[in-house]
Design a protein around this motif. Structure first.
Motif, PDB file in Angstrom:
ATOM      1  N   UNK A 244       0.835  -1.203   0.000  1.00 47.05           N
ATOM      2  CA  UNK A 244       0.000   0.000   0.000  1.00 47.05           C
ATOM      3  C   UNK A 244       0.868   1.250   0.000  1.00 47.05           C
ATOM      4  N   UNK A 245       1.950   1.218   0.759  1.00 45.66           N
ATOM      5  CA  UNK A 245       2.878   2.352   0.779  1.00 45.66           C
ATOM      6  C   UNK A 245       3.550   2.522  -0.582  1.00 45.66           C
ATOM      7  N   UNK A 246       3.920   1.416  -1.219  1.00 41.47           N
ATOM      8  CA  UNK A 246       4.526   1.485  -2.549  1.00 41.47           C
ATOM      9  C   UNK A 246       3.532   2.053  -3.556  1.00 41.47           C
ATOM     10  N   UNK A 247       2.269   1.634  -3.467  1.00 47.15           N
ATOM     11  CA  UNK A 247       1.244   2.139  -4.384  1.00 47.15           C
ATOM     12  C   UNK A 247       1.093   3.652  -4.252  1.00 47.15           C
ATOM     13  N   UNK A 248       1.073   4.136  -3.019  1.00 46.99           N
ATOM     14  CA  UNK A 248       0.976   5.581  -2.787  1.00 46.99           C
ATOM     15  C   UNK A 248       2.198   6.287  -3.374  1.00 46.99           C
ATOM     16  N   UNK A 249       3.365   5.696  -3.185  1.00 44.42           N
ATOM     17  CA  UNK A 249       4.598   6.287  -3.708  1.00 44.42           C
ATOM     18  C   UNK A 249       4.583   6.320  -5.233  1.00 44.42           C
ATOM     19  N   UNK A 250       4.093   5.260  -5.866  1.00 47.47           N
ATOM     20  CA  UNK A 250       4.031   5.219  -7.324  1.00 47.47           C
ATOM     21  C   UNK A 250       3.164   6.353  -7.859  1.00 47.47           C
ATOM     22  N   UNK A 267       6.710  -2.482 -11.319  1.00 47.95           N
ATOM     23  CA  UNK A 267       6.346  -3.081 -10.031  1.00 47.95           C
ATOM     24  C   UNK A 267       4.853  -2.988  -9.743  1.00 47.95           C
ATOM     25  N   UNK A 268       4.148  -2.130 -10.471  1.00 47.66           N
ATOM     26  CA  UNK A 268       2.741  -1.869 -10.165  1.00 47.66           C
ATOM     27  C   UNK A 268       1.850  -3.090 -10.225  1.00 47.66           C
ATOM     28  N   UNK A 273      -1.544  -6.930  -7.373  1.00 48.12           N
ATOM     29  CA  UNK A 273      -1.913  -8.331  -7.141  1.00 48.12           C
ATOM     30  C   UNK A 273      -1.911  -8.661  -5.653  1.00 48.12           C
ATOM     31  N   UNK A 274      -0.903  -8.167  -4.940  1.00 50.64           N
ATOM     32  CA  UNK A 274      -0.829  -8.425  -3.496  1.00 50.64           C
ATOM     33  C   UNK A 274      -1.949  -7.701  -2.751  1.00 50.64           C
ATOM     34  N   UNK A 275      -2.207  -6.448  -3.137  1.00 51.97           N
ATOM     35  CA  UNK A 275      -3.263  -5.684  -2.469  1.00 51.97           C
ATOM     36  C   UNK A 275      -4.633  -6.310  -2.707  1.00 51.97           C
ATOM     37  N   UNK A 276      -4.910  -6.707  -3.928  1.00 46.06           N
ATOM     38  CA  UNK A 276      -6.200  -7.335  -4.206  1.00 46.06           C
ATOM     39  C   UNK A 276      -6.286  -8.722  -3.579  1.00 46.06           C
TER      40      UNK A 276
END
Length: 398
Positions: A244-250, A267-268, A273-276
């Motif tokens: 989730x932190x990586x998604x926000x950073x992206x 990486x998105x 996939x992990x978040x879902x």
């Protein structure tokens, strides 16, 4: 937390599928209205992330299909029954729509190309990469969304044999995670060597480079046959927070929710996939807010007809979009005209999907038990019922 039990229907997974189709529609709706006001631009920016609905579909498919396959390993008609049941669910609508479009050729003056034959073999994602014009049939058909149907079908062709050879859920987990890592590495190399939006499209449309969701779903389907749901949720807590932190950073770095960025295209897909996958697990947890929300009738309704909505909603938009400008002129407002158009478009998509399901797809679905009779009950129901028998401390396949 009590472990999920075999043959119990988890309605939240139907609702989760409903979220997927809503995300897809939201993305396509804001690509259609062409409004330029600031609020509309903000909504369009948010809606551009609706492509994630396809990734959610992938996670669900990987989870459910892997569950069906693992639980069918000891059946004598393992391959035959799987492919019969999948064919009766998928092929009638897909090929029926293609046949309808071909019949309408003289009426709509459709301009087919030889490359459109690729759709008959579920190779349209590859064909469109080589020739982008194949995503449409001028002047009336839009087939660009059919790429994901090809990706899933290619997965279905390969995955049963893979599961049959691996058999052990632990081996399935290791193999799936290794393949995800290889796909991630391949995306990074492709983007480094061929940095362009075209290669991002190729990555997005290809099974080898966009299989993260399917494989992550498989990881959770196998995991829940080894460990308790409590244990899996505990193990996934920090990976989900980290992603989730990586998604926000992206999003913060790219300033976009679209997949046409280097970070999202590399990486998105793994992050989503992990978040879902984490969201799917929460839907299985008794008493969770996720299970309560996605078990609501409205979300389950969208999930039930999601396949039809997905196939039909973009199909005739080159013709239907002409109505947008007429409504805007009639209502003397671009905003009101666009809103009316979206409501009408969505309502028509749902109506056609419901009629198609009841009068065209359902007769084929009823043939499943005739040509591939289940031992206990419909494997598709068992899968969505959470084919996830949780065998704590032991392998589900001996």
């Amino acid at each position: 937390m009590k472990a999920p039990t075999l043959h119990k229907h988890y309605t939240a997974l139907d609702g989760l599928r409903g979220l997927a189709i809503l995300l897809v529609f939201i993305r396509h709706s804001f690509l259609t209205t062409h409004l330029n006001s600031l609020p509309a631009q903000i909504l369009a920016w948010l809606g551009s992330g609706g492509w994630l609905g396809v990734d959610l579909f992938f996670v669900l498919s990987g989870f459910l299909i892997t569950g069906i396959l693992i639980d069918s390993l000891n059946k004598p008609r393992y391959f035959k029954d799987f492919y019969i049941r999948r064919s009766l669910r998928i092929f009638p609508l897909f090929y029926g729509v293609l046949l309808l479009c071909w019949i309408l050729t003289p009426v709509l003056h459709l301009q087919w190309q030889l490359g459109h034959l690729s759709y008959l073999f579920y190779c349209q994602n590859i064909a469109v990469d080589l020739n982008p014009s194949l995503s449409h049939v001028p002047p009336a058909l839009n087939l660009e969304h059919f790429w994901s149907l090809a990706v899933e079908e290619q997965f279905y062709m390969l995955w049963p044999l893979t599961i049959f050879l691996l058999r052990d859920p632990r081996k399935i987990i290791r193999s799936s995670l290794s393949t995800i890592a290889v796909g991630l590495l391949a995306r990074c190399i492709l983007l480094l060597v061929f940095p362009s939006e075209k290669i991002m499209e190729w990555i997005y449309n290809g099974l080898p480079t966009h299989a993260d969701g399917l494989l992550m779903g498989a990881v959770f389907a196998a995991s829940i046959r080894i460990w308790s749901l409590d244990e899996i949720l505990r193990r996934m807590r920090w990976p989900v927070y980290f992603c989730a932190a990586i998604a926000v950073a992206i999003v913060a770095i790219s300033h976009r929710l679209d997949f046409h960025t280097y970070l999202m295209s590399s990486v998105g897909y793994t992050v989503s996939a992990i978040l879902f996958g984490g969201l799917l697990l929460r839907c299985l947890a008794p008493g969770s807010s996720a299970q309560a929300f996605f078990s609501t009738k409205i979300m389950r309704f969208f999930g039930k007809y999601s396949y039809g909505i997905y196939v039909y909603h973009l199909l005739f938009t080159p013709v239907l979009s002409r109505l947008l400008y007429r409504l805007q002129a009639l209502l003397h407002s671009r905003l009101l005209g666009a809103m009316a158009y979206l409501v009408l478009w969505f309502a028509l998509s749902i109506a056609v999907a419901v009629v198609s399901y009841k009068f065209f797809e359902s007769p084929f679905l009823r043939l499943k038990d005739r040509f591939a009779p289940p031992k206990d009950k419909d494997p598709d129901v068992i899968a969505n019922d959470l084919t996830t028998v949780t065998l704590v401390g032991q392998s589900a396949v001996r």
